[in-house]
Design a protein around this motif. Structure first.
Motif, PDB file in Angstrom:
ATOM      1  N   VAL A  44       0.852  -1.347   0.180  1.00  7.97           N
ATOM      2  CA  VAL A  44       0.002   0.010   0.037  1.00  7.97           C
ATOM      3  C   VAL A  44       0.917   1.222   0.029  1.00  7.97           C
ATOM      4  CG1 VAL A  44      -1.768   1.277   1.046  1.00  7.97           C
ATOM      5  CG2 VAL A  44      -1.802  -1.191   1.372  1.00  7.97           C
ATOM      6  N   ILE A 133       2.794  -8.279   3.253  1.00  6.09           N
ATOM      7  CA  ILE A 133       2.514  -6.929   2.633  1.00  6.09           C
ATOM      8  C   ILE A 133       3.336  -5.798   3.317  1.00  6.09           C
ATOM      9  CG2 ILE A 133       0.380  -6.306   4.203  1.00  6.09           C
ATOM     10  CD1 ILE A 133      -0.824  -5.219   1.687  1.00  6.09           C
ATOM     11  N   LYS A 153      -0.781  -2.572  -4.542  1.00  4.57           N
ATOM     12  CA  LYS A 153      -2.016  -2.899  -4.733  1.00  4.57           C
ATOM     13  C   LYS A 153      -3.083  -1.629  -4.782  1.00  4.57           C
ATOM     14  CE  LYS A 153      -0.738  -7.185  -5.561  1.00  4.57           C
ATOM     15  NZ  LYS A 153      -0.867  -7.783  -6.583  1.00  4.57           N
ATOM     16  N   LEU A 264      -7.805  -4.039  -0.629  1.00  3.29           N
ATOM     17  CA  LEU A 264      -6.962  -5.312  -0.702  1.00  3.29           C
ATOM     18  C   LEU A 264      -7.832  -6.497  -0.473  1.00  3.29           C
ATOM     19  CD1 LEU A 264      -4.335  -3.871   1.916  1.00  3.29           C
ATOM     20  CD2 LEU A 264      -4.106  -4.484  -0.480  1.00  3.29           C
TER      21      LEU A 264
END
Length: 422
Positions: A44, A133, A153, A264
């Protein structure tokens, strides 16, 4: 030969003299030299003038609560550079920090700035530790920021206000273009930007890049209640949410984070309602409307530009207390406007200077503050400013320390030492 943590810090500090150098060429070469670690984990990517660090912290904490191994890269830091690189809320250890600095230093002949080196280090550390992530905060701007070689993403721009004009341009439009530079092809984009012309600009960028566009107030919304807030998202509707961070602007940041969580979920991340509830409630982010003591109430906030000062003023409206204001501001900031917003709220303004060459002199701040408050004190050191404020304030007063992250960092340390001394 062993390489100590102190040696690592000393080496990194030599890079500070290189200053800020926007551009992607050197960091791209350096990342390639270490196997392009930024492509080895989903991410992110979060930019914006204010609130990007808080939004990153909230996003990371929800994902951690959901059971994921989460890397978090933020800047700047309050007390230790290790704060910038975390996995599941744990700062990189001194030993890992030292060994990574040595490995990168020995394996790299490319000239990097301080921030570029740390960006490479964070991405390499996250890849080596196989995070599920990474939540990555932009350092400055976006388009030419060292973090902008990610393939995330979802991307977020929290807001756009005037700041860092020397690097990003003098107009809001030019700043928005720089921040909108993190928008990627076919990658959903979420924003809390309010200005209609800037929304239109960001929508055009998204259209060119076939990126879905989501906006607070249109696609995702929040409503504040007496005991928390409600979230109305792309598919989710959650009520009675409680946030560990204080201030209405943090609810907006939480809404952006929840929008990112919903995006997500579309690419395989599973986050249940209970994870969101717990992640929101347990998040912490020091120095952002942080309440340190209650009698007198002492609050620290890193508001360092006019937009941040306005958000802080709004938060203070619910406190019906006499205000003792400690202000230390960097000389490259819009001092007059920050002072115009905050100084009239105070009964007493204490002006000070944190220990950095960038700090404005307390005497300069005093001359400006006199236009807005009749009771001004000049206290050169932040620690002494804290002592003075606490000697003046009654148990029912509010002491607020703000104007810069440097000021808040020194105040936090002074208050910590004061508590240890009791």
């Amino acid at each position: 030969m062993s390489f100590t943590y102190q040696q690592a810090l000393e080496f990194l500090n030599t890079l500070q003299s290189k200053g800020i150098r926007p551009g992607l060429k050197n960091i791209a070469l350096a990342l390639a030299r270490f196997g392009n670690p930024q492509f080895q984990f989903p991410a992110v990517h979060i930019g914006g003038t204010n609130g990007k660090g808080s939004t990153a912290a909230i996003t990371a904490n929800i994902l951690k609560t959901a059971g994921y191994k989460v890397g978090l890269f933020t800047s700047p830091h309050l007390h230790s550079v290790r704060e910038r690189i975390q996995i599941n809320s744990q700062h990189i250890s001194q030993a890992d920090f030292a060994s990574m600095v040595k490995e990168i230093k020995d394996g790299l002949s490319i000239d990097l700035t301080y921030f570029e080196f740390l960006t490479l280090m964070a991405f390499f550390y996250f890849a080596q530790n196989k995070v599920d992530i990474g939540v990555i905060e932009v350092g400055l701007g976006g388009r030419l920021d060292a973090t902008n070689l990610l393939l995330p993403k979802v991307t977020i721009v929290t807001n756009v206000h005037l700041d860092h004009q020397h690097w990003l341009g003098r107009s809001l439009k030019s700043i928005a273009l720089e921040k909108g530079g993190i928008i990627k092809y076919n990658t959903p984009f979420i924003t809390g930007v309010k200005q209609k012309d800037l929304i239109s600009l960001l929508q055009k960028i998204c259209k060119l890049k076939n990126a879905s566009f989501y906006q607070i107030g249109a696609d995702i919304r929040y409503r504040r209640g007496k005991h928390g807030f409600s979230y109305f998202g792309l598919k989710r509707h959650l009520s009675h949410l409680k946030l560990g961070l204080k201030g209405e602007y943090q609810i907006k940041n939480a809404t952006l984070a929840l929008g990112a969580i919903e995006v997500l979920e579309k690419v395989g991340f599973t986050v249940k309602d209970k994870h969101i509830q717990k992640g929101l409630k347990s998040v912490s982010w020091p120095g952002r409307f942080e309440v340190i003591t209650s009698s007198p109430k002492v609050i620290l906030d890193v508001a360092h530009n006019p937009a941040g000062a306005m958000a802080l003023k709004k938060n203070l409206s619910s406190y019906n207390k006499n205000l003792v204001l400690i202000l230390g501001i960097m000389q490259d900031k819009n001092i007059k406007k920050i002072m115009k917003i905050l100084a009239p709220l105070a009964q007493i303004v204490i002006v000070t200077s944190p220990q950095t060459p960038r700090a404005a002199k307390a005497e300069l701040l005093s001359n400006i503050a006199k236009n807005y408050c009749s009771h001004i004190k000049i206290i050169p050191s932040v620690s002494q400013a804290i002592t003075t404020a606490l000697s003046i304030a009654t148990s029912n007063d509010l002491v607020l320390v703000t104007g810069s992250l440097y000021t808040v960092a020194e105040a936090r340390e002074a208050l910590r030492l004061r508590c240890l001394g009791k």
